[in-house]
Design a protein around this motif. Structure first.
Motif, PDB file in Angstrom:
ATOM      1  N   PHE A 183       0.802  -1.377  -0.002  1.00  0.00           N
ATOM      2  CA  PHE A 183       0.033   0.135   0.093  1.00  0.00           C
ATOM      3  C   PHE A 183       0.902   1.272  -0.068  1.00  0.00           C
ATOM      4  O   PHE A 183       0.787   2.163  -0.702  1.00  0.00           O
ATOM      5  CB  PHE A 183      -1.129  -0.296   1.195  1.00  0.00           C
ATOM      6  N   TYR A 187       0.534   3.582  -3.414  1.00  0.00           N
ATOM      7  CA  TYR A 187       0.067   4.941  -3.041  1.00  0.00           C
ATOM      8  C   TYR A 187       1.080   5.706  -3.231  1.00  0.00           C
ATOM      9  O   TYR A 187       0.744   6.955  -3.958  1.00  0.00           O
ATOM     10  CB  TYR A 187      -0.326   5.073  -1.463  1.00  0.00           C
ATOM     11  N   THR A 188       2.439   5.860  -2.979  1.00  0.00           N
ATOM     12  CA  THR A 188       3.344   6.767  -3.447  1.00  0.00           C
ATOM     13  C   THR A 188       3.773   6.794  -5.008  1.00  0.00           C
ATOM     14  O   THR A 188       3.841   7.754  -5.550  1.00  0.00           O
ATOM     15  CB  THR A 188       4.809   6.196  -2.806  1.00  0.00           C
ATOM     16  N   PHE A 190       1.290   6.478  -7.008  1.00  0.00           N
ATOM     17  CA  PHE A 190       0.098   7.334  -7.729  1.00  0.00           C
ATOM     18  C   PHE A 190       0.394   8.766  -7.368  1.00  0.00           C
ATOM     19  O   PHE A 190       0.147   9.479  -8.074  1.00  0.00           O
ATOM     20  CB  PHE A 190      -1.155   6.750  -6.833  1.00  0.00           C
ATOM     21  N   SER A 191       0.865   8.960  -5.961  1.00  0.00           N
ATOM     22  CA  SER A 191       1.029  10.530  -5.914  1.00  0.00           C
ATOM     23  C   SER A 191       2.177  10.876  -6.464  1.00  0.00           C
ATOM     24  O   SER A 191       1.971  12.302  -6.954  1.00  0.00           O
ATOM     25  CB  SER A 191       1.313  10.524  -4.218  1.00  0.00           C
ATOM     26  N   ASP A 194       0.922  12.028 -10.221  1.00  0.00           N
ATOM     27  CA  ASP A 194      -0.401  12.635 -10.324  1.00  0.00           C
ATOM     28  C   ASP A 194      -0.292  13.665 -11.064  1.00  0.00           C
ATOM     29  O   ASP A 194       0.451  14.568 -10.550  1.00  0.00           O
ATOM     30  CB  ASP A 194      -0.885  12.866  -8.882  1.00  0.00           C
ATOM     31  N   ALA A 266      -4.695   0.784  -2.418  1.00  0.00           N
ATOM     32  CA  ALA A 266      -4.038   2.171  -2.591  1.00  0.00           C
ATOM     33  C   ALA A 266      -4.604   2.477  -3.941  1.00  0.00           C
ATOM     34  O   ALA A 266      -4.904   3.931  -3.759  1.00  0.00           O
ATOM     35  CB  ALA A 266      -2.355   1.921  -2.868  1.00  0.00           C
ATOM     36  N   TYR A 269      -8.098   3.922  -2.670  1.00  0.00           N
ATOM     37  CA  TYR A 269      -7.831   5.159  -1.721  1.00  0.00           C
ATOM     38  C   TYR A 269      -7.416   6.490  -2.768  1.00  0.00           C
ATOM     39  O   TYR A 269      -8.035   7.727  -2.605  1.00  0.00           O
ATOM     40  CB  TYR A 269      -6.953   4.975  -0.725  1.00  0.00           C
ATOM     41  N   HIS A 270      -6.494   6.335  -3.552  1.00  0.00           N
ATOM     42  CA  HIS A 270      -6.126   7.337  -4.206  1.00  0.00           C
ATOM     43  C   HIS A 270      -7.218   8.073  -5.330  1.00  0.00           C
ATOM     44  O   HIS A 270      -7.614   9.332  -5.487  1.00  0.00           O
ATOM     45  CB  HIS A 270      -4.882   7.190  -5.115  1.00  0.00           C
TER      46      HIS A 270
END
Length: 289
Positions: A183, A187-188, A190-191, A194, A266, A269-270
Motif C-alpha cells: 500500500f 500509494y507513493t 500514484f502520488s 499524479d 492504494a 484510496y487514491h
C-alpha cells in the motif's frame, strides 16, 4: 486542447465554474488488441524484462553477500557487511535507478503489484498489464538465475534471496506486512505521478523515481525481519523458482495475495478518496438524471 472545467457548489445552490490547471489523461481501454500490433508495446515489454532482471540480480547478490559476510558458522563479525540498512538501500536505490531509466518507455513498473494498481485505475489496458506481469516474472527468474550461475555455492548456502516468513511470525502477520508495505509503495507511485500534483506543485521539482525508491527503502527497513520484504510478486516468484525450496513455495501465496490486496487498496484510496472519483461519478449521474 481546452482546459477541463470544475464545478464548485456554494451554499445557497450557486455554482462557480473554474478551469483546471491540469489535465487528466483519458482512461486506458479495458482491452486494446491494437497494442499487439505496435512496436512500442513490445519495446515496453523488453524494458520491463531487462529492468526486473537487473533489479533481482543486484538485490539478491546484495542479500547473499551480506549473509556470507556475517555467517555465524564461520565465526564472522555479525556487524560486518552492509547490514539490513544496506540491503534496504540496495532495493530502494535500484528501484530509483530503474524507474528513472524506464519511465519514458514502459512507465517503469518493475512490479506486478504496481501494474495491477495502475490497471485498476485505468492507467494501462488489460493487454499491457498482463504483458508487463509476464515480462516482469520472466525477468526476475533470469536475474536470480544469473546470480546462481555466477555464485552457485553461496547461492545455495545462503537461501537464494528467497522470501520466506521468518520464525516467530504467523502467516497473518506476514500477510499484513505485505499488504501495508505494498500500500505504501503503490500509494507513493500514484502520488508521485499524479498530473494534479505536477501542476499545483510545479514550483517544487519532484523527481518521481526518488519518492518511489525511498518508499521501497523504508518498507524494507520495516518488513525485512518479518518476510524478507516481498511487496513485489515477481521478485518473490523469481527467487522461489530458482531456489526451489519447499518453505519458499509454501509461503509464496503471501507474496502474491498481500501485494495485490495492498495495490487494490492504494488504487481505491487514491482514485476514489483523494481524487474524489466517487463524488465526481455521483455528480455526473445527478447531472444526467
Amino acid at each position: 486542447m481546452t482546459k477541463d472545467i470544475e464545478v464548485t457548489e456554494h451554499h445557497g445552490g450557486s455554482s462557480e465554474y473554474a478551469a483546471k490547471d491540469y489535465h487528466d489523461p483519458p482512461p486506458a481501454p479495458l482491452f486494446d488488441a491494437e497494442e499487439l500490433t505496435k512496436w512500442s508495446f513490445y519495446r515496453a515489454l523488453i524494458a520491463e524484462f531487462v529492468a526486473t532482471l537487473l533489479f533481482l540480480y543486484v538485490t539478491v547478490l546484495t542479500v547473499i553477500g551480506y549473509k556470507s559476510q556475517t555467517d555465524p558458522k564461520l565465526n564472522l563479525d555479525q556487524c560486518g557487511g552492509v547490514g539490513i540498512l544496506g540491503i534496504a538501500w540496495a532495493f530502494g536505490g535500484m528501484i530509483f535507478i530503474l524507474v528513472y531509466c524506464t519511465a519514458g518507455i514502459s512507465g517503469g513498473h518493475i512490479n506486478p503489484a504496481v501494474t495491477f494498481g495502475l490497471f485498476l485505475a485505468r492507467k494501462v489496458s488489460l493487454v499491457r498489464a498482463v504483458g508487463y506481469m509476464v515480462a516482469q516474472c520472466l525477468g526476475a527468474i533470469c536475474g536470480v538465475g544469473l546470480v546462481k550461475a555466477f555464485q552457485s555455492s553461496y547461492y545455495n548456502r545462503y537461501g537464494g534471496g528467497a522470501n520466506e516468513l521468518a520464525d516467530g511470525y504467523n502467516k497473518g502477520t506476514g500477510l499484513g506486512a505485505e499488504i501495508i508495505g505494498t500500500f505504501v509503495l503503490v500509494y507513493t507511485v500514484f502520488s508521485a505521478t499524479d498530473p494534479k500534483r505536477s501542476a499545483r506543485d510545479s514550483h517544487v521539482p519532484v523527481l518521481a523515481p526518488l519518492p518511489i525508491g525511498f518508499a521501497v527503502f523504508m518498507v524494507h527497513l520495516a518488513t525485512i525481519p518479518i518476510t524478507g520484504t516481498g511487496i513485489n510478486p515477481a521478485r518473490s516468484f523469481g527467487a522461489a523458482v530458482i531456489y526451489n525450496n519447499e518453505k519458499a513455495w509454501d509461503d509464496q501465496w503471501i507474496f502474491w495475495v498481500g501485494p495485490f490486496i495492498g495495490a487494490f487498496a492504494a488504487a481505491l484510496y487514491h482514485q476514489f478518496v483523494l481524487r474524489a472519483g466517487a463524488i465526481k461519478a455521483l455528480g455526473s449521474f445527478r447531472s444526467n438524471a
